[in-house]
Scaffold this active site. Structure first.
Site, mmCIF file in Angstrom:
data_model
loop_
_atom_site.group_PDB
_atom_site.id
_atom_site.type_symbol
_atom_site.label_atom_id
_atom_site.label_comp_id
_atom_site.label_asym_id
_atom_site.label_seq_id
_atom_site.Cartn_x
_atom_site.Cartn_y
_atom_site.Cartn_z
ATOM 1 N N LYS A 102 -88.394 33.150 -25.298
ATOM 2 C CA LYS A 102 -87.684 31.899 -24.990
ATOM 3 C C LYS A 102 -87.234 31.231 -26.290
ATOM 4 C CE LYS A 102 -92.075 29.376 -24.740
ATOM 5 N NZ LYS A 102 -93.077 28.798 -23.853
ATOM 6 N N ARG A 107 -98.787 20.669 -15.184
ATOM 7 C CA ARG A 107 -97.392 20.703 -15.587
ATOM 8 C C ARG A 107 -96.667 21.441 -14.469
ATOM 9 N NH1 ARG A 107 -95.943 23.374 -21.324
ATOM 10 N NH2 ARG A 107 -96.302 25.192 -20.024
ATOM 11 N N TYR A 155 -83.197 10.229 -51.362
ATOM 12 C CA TYR A 155 -83.101 9.002 -50.572
ATOM 13 C C TYR A 155 -84.404 8.215 -50.611
ATOM 14 C CZ TYR A 155 -78.736 10.589 -48.402
ATOM 15 O OH TYR A 155 -77.453 10.989 -48.166
ATOM 16 N N MET A 200 -80.301 15.935 -45.339
ATOM 17 C CA MET A 200 -79.717 16.748 -44.275
ATOM 18 C C MET A 200 -79.429 18.182 -44.729
ATOM 19 S SD MET A 200 -76.312 16.114 -41.984
ATOM 20 C CE MET A 200 -76.835 14.666 -41.115
HETATM 21 C C1 LIG Z 1 -94.192 29.680 -24.167
HETATM 22 C C2 LIG Z 1 -95.108 30.208 -23.140
HETATM 23 C C3 LIG Z 1 -96.006 31.228 -23.457
HETATM 24 C C4 LIG Z 1 -96.206 31.760 -24.859
HETATM 25 O O1 LIG Z 1 -97.089 30.918 -25.532
HETATM 26 P P1 LIG Z 1 -97.569 31.210 -27.025
HETATM 27 O O2 LIG Z 1 -98.536 30.129 -27.297
HETATM 28 O O3 LIG Z 1 -96.349 31.121 -27.870
HETATM 29 O O4 LIG Z 1 -98.166 32.556 -27.036
HETATM 30 C C5 LIG Z 1 -96.769 31.747 -22.429
HETATM 31 N N1 LIG Z 1 -96.671 31.261 -21.166
HETATM 32 C C6 LIG Z 1 -95.823 30.279 -20.841
HETATM 33 C C7 LIG Z 1 -95.765 29.788 -19.448
HETATM 34 C C8 LIG Z 1 -95.026 29.707 -21.810
HETATM 35 O O5 LIG Z 1 -94.193 28.711 -21.483
#
Ligand SMILES: *Cc1c(COP(=O)(O)O)cnc(C)c1O
Length: 363
Positions: free
Chosen positions: A35, A130, A253, A301
């Site tokens: 992801k 969640r 800055y 930046m």
């Molecule tokens: C992002 C994610 C993972 C991976 O988690 P890591 O801590 O990066 O290994 C696993 N399961 C779900 C549902 C996630 O959203």
């Protein structure tokens, strides 16, 4: 010449980390979590390197379709499921595994007329609150799903809130999952990186590591090196200007840094618009011309300033590693009061991704 900043991706290290995960959980199949553009590493580069991964997990259906079009045949899972009934049909066409976590998803499935049956990940909430159905509903939900004509198979999933926090981090959630799912004979997937490493019981039919594949540590008290992981991304740039300061001169800055004595400062072509954290304070480590040094003054930046006073060989054009092989991303994250996840994902589009299989040099 183009601006000299790159995210250099070490595909040998990436493969190493995948096989490290395999060696820790040899009986599990691995959803390689890609992801957020493979945690900023470039999804195409990462998927090509991990071409033999058991599966890929991500969020956007467009990215999943892209992987299918590139020819990847293994399971691909949408971790956040679909966002409309129409997407169920797209998911079915491309053979995607869809995570479901609301009653609305079930209604969409019941009403759908799909060209092919879908693989489902049934997300159970065991306390993270969640995504997921209350775990105790699982038997009824499975019966429901098994009566849907377009459900090919079901995998049970949950996610841990505290897998990175030592001894009893997951036990309560794990117990709740086991109790609720007793008697069901379905594949199970529960472990992220931290859980996979720290909790053998969670290495079930599938695991889903993300962070560890990229060579960072999910634990605050353990380094990636201690875990046998290798850094995959090196964020590298070059020195584009040098400033000689007198005692009392400021840098950047807000003039947050005042030179306590005469200093030689290097200006690096890397700023927060590249994804380097603006909150990284004076003292955050960097690697330049083969030596450790540190940030001085505020990150702006497009530039950051570093101390070259003790590194006479560093000059215009010298290579700077902001994190990577020499400076662990976890160390930078701690200094900037964040986590390596956030640093990786923040790498911006203007930073070109370059792949290397060399282990000696960054460019
Ligand atoms: C992002 C994610 C993972 C991976 O988690 P890591 O801590 O990066 O290994 C696993 N399961 C779900 C549902 C996630 O959203």
């Amino acid at each position: 010449m183009t601006r000299p900043i790159f995210a250099v991706i070490d595909s040998v290290a990436l493969k190493h980390n995948y096989w490290k995960a395999k060696s820790i959980a040899p009986k599990s199949r691995i959803w390689a979590v890609v992801k957020a553009n493979a945690y900023g590493h470039g999804i195409e580069t990462v998927a090509r390197t991990l071409y033999d991964a058991d599966g890929f997990a991500l969020l956007e259906i467009e990215q999943a379709i892209k992987l299918r079009r590139l020819g990847f045949k293994q399971p691909i899972m949408l971790l956040e499921g679909v966002f409309s009934p129409a997407e169920l049909e797209v998911a079915a066409q491309y053979g995607l595994t869809v995570v479901i976590y609301t009653h609305q998803h079930i209604e969409w499935l019941q009403q759908a007329k799909l060209t092919k049956p879908l693989s489902i990940g049934l997300k159970l909430n065991t306390g993270m609150n969640r995504l997921g159905f209350p775990a105790e509903l699982v038997h009824g939900l499975v019966r429901h799903l098994e009566s849907c004509p377009y459900v090919a198979d079901v995998m049970l999933m949950t996610h841990f809130a505290n897998a990175d926090e030592g001894k009893n981090g997951i036990n309560w959630q794990y117990q709740r999952f086991c109790k609720a799912t007793r008697g069901l004979n379905l594949p199970v997937c529960m472990a992220n990186s931290a859980s996979l490493i720290a909790y053998p019981d969670t290495r079930q039919d599938w695991v889903r590591p993300g962070l560890m594949l990229y060579g960072a540590s999910p634990f605050p008290n353990m380094t990636a090196v201690q875990l046998g992981l290798q850094p995959v991304m090196s964020l590298v740039s070059r020195i584009i200007a040098i400033q000689l300061l007198n005692a009392g001169d400021g840098v950047g800055y807000g003039t947050t840094f005042l030179a306590p004595q005469a200093m030689r400062i290097g200006v690096v072509a890397c700023g927060y618009a590249d994804g380097y954290p603006r909150h990284a304070p004076t003292g955050t480590p960097v690697w330049v011309a083969g030596q450790r040094s540190q940030l001085v003054g505020r990150v702006s930046m497009d530039m950051a300033t570093i101390d070259l006073s003790h590194i006479p060989q560093a000059d215009l054009g010298s290579e700077v590693e902001l994190w990577g092989r020499h400076i662990s991303i976890d160390e930078v994250a701690i200094s900037a009061e964040t986590v390596s996840y956030e640093l990786m994902c923040a790498i911006s589009e203007r930073v070109p991704i370059r792949e290397t299989t060399l282990s000696a040099c960054a460019f």
